[in-house]
Design a protein around this motif. Structure first.
Motif, short mmCIF file in Angstrom:
data_model
loop_
_atom_site.label_atom_id
_atom_site.label_comp_id
_atom_site.label_asym_id
_atom_site.label_seq_id
_atom_site.Cartn_x
_atom_site.Cartn_y
_atom_site.Cartn_z
N ASP A 14 0.83 -1.20 0.00
CA ASP A 14 0.00 0.00 0.00
C ASP A 14 0.87 1.25 0.00
OD1 ASP A 14 0.27 -1.46 2.66
OD2 ASP A 14 0.00 0.61 3.32
N LYS A 15 2.10 1.10 0.57
CA LYS A 15 2.98 2.27 0.65
C LYS A 15 3.43 2.72 -0.74
CE LYS A 15 4.27 1.43 5.33
NZ LYS A 15 4.89 0.48 6.21
N ARG A 26 -5.36 5.57 -6.31
CA ARG A 26 -5.34 5.29 -4.87
C ARG A 26 -6.73 5.51 -4.27
NH1 ARG A 26 -2.84 8.47 -0.15
NH2 ARG A 26 -3.90 10.10 -1.31
N ASP A 78 0.51 4.74 -2.15
CA ASP A 78 0.42 5.96 -1.33
C ASP A 78 1.51 6.95 -1.75
OD1 ASP A 78 -1.76 5.47 0.22
OD2 ASP A 78 -0.65 4.67 1.94
N HIS A 79 2.71 6.43 -1.91
CA HIS A 79 3.84 7.28 -2.30
C HIS A 79 3.57 7.90 -3.68
CE1 HIS A 79 8.08 8.52 -2.59
NE2 HIS A 79 7.99 8.16 -3.87
N TRP A 104 -5.35 1.31 5.41
CA TRP A 104 -4.61 0.22 4.78
C TRP A 104 -3.43 -0.21 5.65
CZ3 TRP A 104 -3.98 2.32 -0.92
CH2 TRP A 104 -5.08 1.92 -1.69
N TYR A 146 -4.50 -2.99 -5.72
CA TYR A 146 -4.14 -2.26 -4.49
C TYR A 146 -5.29 -2.31 -3.49
CZ TYR A 146 0.26 -0.70 -6.45
OH TYR A 146 1.54 -0.68 -6.96
N LYS A 187 0.93 10.55 -3.45
CA LYS A 187 1.34 11.77 -2.73
C LYS A 187 2.35 12.60 -3.51
CE LYS A 187 2.49 13.30 1.84
NZ LYS A 187 3.01 12.96 3.13
N LYS A 217 -9.12 2.48 -2.65
CA LYS A 217 -9.65 2.48 -1.27
C LYS A 217 -11.15 2.16 -1.29
CE LYS A 217 -6.14 4.53 1.30
NZ LYS A 217 -5.79 4.83 2.65
#
Ligand code: AMP
Length: 989
Positions: free
Chosen positions: A13-14, A46, A17-18, A179, A82, A21, A50
């Protein structure tokens, strides 16, 4: 002592997320399955992922639950990945190119609880759902407008709660979802190996292994990805995670371009060109198609910088074409599902990159060196290490945190050796620069006189021959040397060649004792579900055809021999003999010493020239050996029949039809006197309207019980009453008579269901899913199995209760049951000859599209008209093969019609034939040479659409046609027959 650094679990998930962002606006562009190009961003992906997570949680999906995906590479598929992984569930990628039976087996073995699917694969889902007791939800990756109106599982699926539209779920669920928060060793993804030996085995990736794989592949000497890149992963997400690109591209913040369902050269080029792709990854066959397209169109690749080629050995011709014609760097890579998958890459070292390009080539052709994090070595069969001298062949072993430690559910037992190495099953060498070279799969290597011959190396050289489309080498049994290599060649369209030509070509390029003993020209070389040559199938087919090596190996052309490349010689072996051995040398004494002695020339076996057909285009030579043959048709109806057969364990199970060589589908006799018709006629009349006279055979008027009354009956009953009776009154008990009557009724049930379904649909009081899919294809076969039991019991009752009174009824019930089965066998055998397709065309290079009017008439729920000839066909016999390919093999009638007529005359002739066939014209545009028509079958109203294109040609005119069914499932040969009949009619007009 422990280090004092933060731990931070490496969970996937990172990555998104990265990306969201720091590169949230970077685009992910997809060719959608519905057609248009769709653009999204990492930020949106992302957000929507979710929402997917929340939807899954609402369905009751828990951490560790497996969720399947049966989907092409698109932005939506990434969101699903994801969304699943973010909540600790396991994303199980299903490979749609496998046989439906395998997909069902795999999804069941994995215990998938929900499946996300593209529209394309709904027929597969419908067929396998009854076999997936854990699957409750199927989510179609589309919006409500594109949802099918009439989806139904092909049998009982009690757990299945119905289809859901993906966009509805995304819209209805919140984008707030926590997450991660679990251990990095948590399972993230599941992918089954293709299972060429034994059952498929599941490789269960962890968040950590995929995260490390991402970091590994981003290294400069691996894929070397950058935020500035535009990345097109052609390699499917269902094949070893698209080599990790769905993680590494967002990890780098690169723009992504997703090809969806279209992987033909023109479609890939279009995306490369319009989206400014700098980096791409695919198997060699995809690149071969792209290069052919570039060659034909003259297009260039000014922006593309690098392509990674792996999954199978990359031929030199591809590496050179990319580098020398288009200035694109090729990185040849090796890996496996079990290695996440990247294992080695042939990136030039500092030392090698200083060499002239030609001297680098031997290293570029190798599979290369492992990146940091991967260890490889060679071991012999006793587990002893072998030297890295470029000579010693050994079992390639691999170890590291991105390599499988065991298979899902412990399949295959212990898979690591005492040093923790995984045996790849590949045979390789490693040279003193550390470059590994795969010489074979352990099971494919040819063992000749105790030495190993690399089939891959011979194939790589053979495909460099300008006439060759595909080449494969397999071992054939040899009385002295155990095995000798046989080279199979699929020639490019229109090419002819002799065996000697290939022996000549290989001379000097391989060791003498590696020289194939025989060269076989084949119509096709079968590829497995992951696009690799299926040598197991080749060996099986050769064995089935009783192939044996020629007594003496094929020899090259002696200098004084006349040029003998001719079609006739190629054809000379069509009888399966070794007749195409043009020069018969002395039998070979030793592989090291293949003799070049020329023996007297045998009588050439020249086949008579075919009748000249003025209007026919000349096509490629006849195949000499058939490698790929249709086997069991796993169309929905057949799958149902087979399933019903399995249920009725007490009755003889219907055997699948024996595989037969491809041949034009014979026009079957109408199944007269048949009490049960399971399908529309397998090879219908030329019209879209089924001949009503054939339908008259439906058993509407079949007597239900023996007639009573009448003089003869009375006389008979007198005579019978003289026979000993079982009851006091001399009559059998009432219940026994009633039962026997009931058994007769039960035996008639299949015919009643078929007839009722057909009539119901025809008269409009039943819809197609009920009248055809359920009553005809599902309930009728089941009723036939039930009637086996009821009629047998009737017989027992008759024997006990008075045969003279009850015997006839019981025998009638048995006879009707037997007739039902005969009809089922007949229908199955006939439909087994039609390929599992619904789309037949005479020209797949420039496929005929339908006009908007015709598409609108087809309606939203019709099967998609896909102009991609590489669309895989999901069925046992045809999995992974293009429709074009399957058409060519199974519908030889579908050939363009070239004639000396003017285009105007040809158009009028086609129009007349179409009208005579009872079709309704939708478009009639003689000026554009374009005609569209449609029509429905008589009973069930199964509708097909036809498009015809008439163009000027050097010889006069050329007519192409495409005929395509609207309804789900295969067309039972309707479209092939229609095109054949129209062509015949136009030619004769
Ligand atoms: P799969 O797990 O389906 O990806 O198959 C992995 C197998 O593909 C390997 O074990 C090799 O036999 C073969 N393979 C992958 N890449 C290459 C390559 N570059 N050259 C030759 N064989 C390859």
């Amino acid at each position: 002592m422990q280090g004092l650094m933060q731990h931070g679990a490496l969970t996937l998930d990172k990555i998104i997320d990265h990306a969201a962002k720091w590169n949230g606006g970077r685009e992910v562009v997809s060719r959608s399955v519905e057609g248009p190009i769709v653009r999204t961003t990492y930020g949106e992906i992302r957000d929507r992922a979710k929402r997917v997570s929340n939807a899954l949680l609402a369905m009751g999906i828990k951490p560790g639950d497996r969720v399947g995906t049966l989907a092409w590479n698109t932005g939506r598929h990434m969101e699903v990945w994801y969304g699943i992984m973010g909540i600790g569930a396991v994303c199980h990628t299903l490979n749609p190119r496998l046989f439906p039976e395998q997909i069902a087996w795999i999804a069941d073995h994995a215990g998938d609880r929900a499946i996300f699917t593209d529209l394309t694969f709904l027929p597969i889902i419908a067929g396998i759902l009854p076999r997936l007791p854990h699957v409750e939800h199927v989510i179609v990756l589309t919006d409500r407008a594109h949802m099918p109106a009439d989806f139904a599982p092909a049998g009982e699926a009690p757990h299945f709660k119905g289809l859901l539209a993906y966009e509805d779920l995304v819209e209805q669920n919140s984008a707030e979802c926590a997450w991660g928060g679990f251990d990095e060793g948590t399972a993230a993804g599941l992918c089954y190996t293709s299972g060429t030996t034994g059952d498929p085995k599941g490789v269960l990736y962890s968040h950590r292994s995929n995260f490390l794989h991402t970091l590994i592949t981003m290294q400069p000497d691996v894929m070397g990805l950058s935020q500035k890149d535009v990345i097109l992963p052609v390699v499917p997400m269902f094949h070893a995670n698209a080599w990790g690109v769905a993680f590494s591209a967002p990890g780098a913040g690169a723009k992504m371009v997703m090809p969806g369902a279209k992987m033909d050269g023109a479609s890939i080029f279009e995306l490369l060109d319009t989206e400014g792709v700098t980096f791409s990854a695919a198997v060699p066959t995809v690149w071969q198609m792209l290069l052919q397209h570039l060659e034909a169109s003259g297009a260039k690749l000014p922006v593309l910088k690098k392509v990674v080629i792996g999954g199978a050995a990359c031929p030199e011709s591809i590496i050179r074409a990319f580098q020398e014609k288009y200035d694109v760097e090729v990185v040849h890579a090796w890996g496996m599902t079990e290695t996440s998958p990247v294992g080695t890459l042939s990136v030039m070292t500092d030392e090698l990159s200083k060499l002239p390009y030609d001297q680098q080539m031997p290293y570029r052709l190798k599979q290369g060196r492992p990146p940091l994090g991967v260890e490889i070595c060679l071991k012999d069969d006793e587990g002893q290490r072998l030297p890295h001298d470029g000579q010693a062949f050994g079992n390639l072993k691999i170890r590291g945190p991105i390599i499988a430690a065991e298979y899902f559910r412990g399949a295959g037992g212990k898979i690591l050796d005492d040093e923790g190495f995984f045996d790849t099953g590949d045979v390789a060498t490693i040279d003193d620069h550390g470059f590994m070279q795969i010489t074979d799969r352990a099971k494919d290597v040819v063992k000749s006189g105790g030495e190993w011959i690399s089939t891959i190396e011979i194939e790589n050289i053979a495909v460099g021959h300008p006439k060759v489309a595909l080449a494969a080498v397999v071992g054939a049994a040899h009385p002295k040397w155990d095995e000798r290599p046989v080279l199979l060649i699929k020639l490019k369209d229109g090419e002819t060649a002799s065996k000697a030509e290939f022996i000549d070509y290989l001379q000097g390029k391989i060791a003498k004792w590696w020289m194939p003993d025989d060269v076989l020209f084949v119509d096709d070389i079968p590829l497995g579900a992951t696009g690799k040559i299926d040598k197991k199938l080749i060996r099986k087919r050769l064995a089935e055809q009783g192939y044996t090596l020629p007594e003496a190996p094929v020899q090259g052309t002696p200098p004084e021999a006349p040029p003998e490349a001719s079609k006739a010689q190629t054809l000379a072996a069509a009888d399966g003999s070794h007749g195409a051995v043009i020069y018969a040398p002395e039998p070979v004494e030793a592989p090291e010493d293949v003799q070049q002695v020329m023996a007297p020339e045998p009588e050439p076996q020249i086949q008579p020239e075919p009748e000249p057909v003025a209007t026919e285009v000349v096509h490629a030579p006849e195949p000499v050996v058939e490698v790929e043959k249709p086997v069991e048709d796993t169309s929905q109806a057949d799958a149902l029949i087979a399933a019903a057969a399995a249920v009725a364990a007490a009755t003889p199970v219907i055997a699948p039809p024996e595989p037969e060589p491809p041949k034009p589908a014979p026009r079957p006799e109408p199944v007269a006197e048949t009490p049960l018709r399971l399908h529309e006629p397998a090879a219908p009349k030329p019209t879209l309207i089924v001949d009503p006279s054939a339908e008259d055979d439906l058993p509407f008027a079949m007597p239900i019980t023996p007639r009573k009354g009448g003089k003869k009956a009375k006389a008979r009953s007198k005579a019978e009453s003289a026979e000993p009776a079982k009851t006091k009154s001399g009559k059998p008990p009432l219940w026994a008579s009633l039962y026997v009557d009931l058994a007769v009724l039960a035996a008639l049930a299949p015919a009643i269901l078929v007839a009722g379904g057909a009539l119901g649909v025809k008269l409009g009081f039943l819809d197609l899913p009920l009248g055809y899919t359920a009553m005809t294809l599902d309930w009728a076969p089941k009723a036939a199995f039930v009637s086996v039991a009821t009629s047998l019991l009737a017989l027992v009752i008759a024997l006990v209760g008075g045969f003279s009174k009850l015997g006839k009824g019981a025998l009638l019930a048995l006879a009707l049951t037997a007739a039902s089965f005969a009809a089922m066998f007949g229908a199955k055998a006939l439909s087994g000859q039609s390929p599992p397709i619904h789309d037949v065309a005479t020209d797949w290079k420039t496929p005929l599209a339908f006009s908007d009017v015709a598409l609108a008439a087809r309606g939203g729920s019709a099967q998609i008209v896909d102009d991609d000839p590489s669309l895989p066909v999901g069925s046992a016999a045809y999995a992974g093969r293009s429709i074009a390919d399957v058409n060519a093999e199974t519908c030889p009638a579908a050939r363009p019609l070239v004639s000396p007529r003017t285009p105007g005359d040809a158009y009028e002739a086609v129009k007349a034939a179409v009208m005579a066939a009872g079709l309704t014209l939708v478009t009639d545009d003689p000026a554009d040479g374009r005609l569209e028509a449609t029509g429905s079958s008589f009973w069930y109203g199964l509708t097909d659409d036809l498009v015809v294109r008439v163009r000027p040609d050097a010889q006069g005119s050329r007519v192409d046609m495409r005929s395509i069914g609207r309804d789900a499932g295969p067309d039972q040969g309707r479209n092939c027959a229609r095109i054949g009949d129209l062509i015949t009619a136009v030619r004769g007009a």
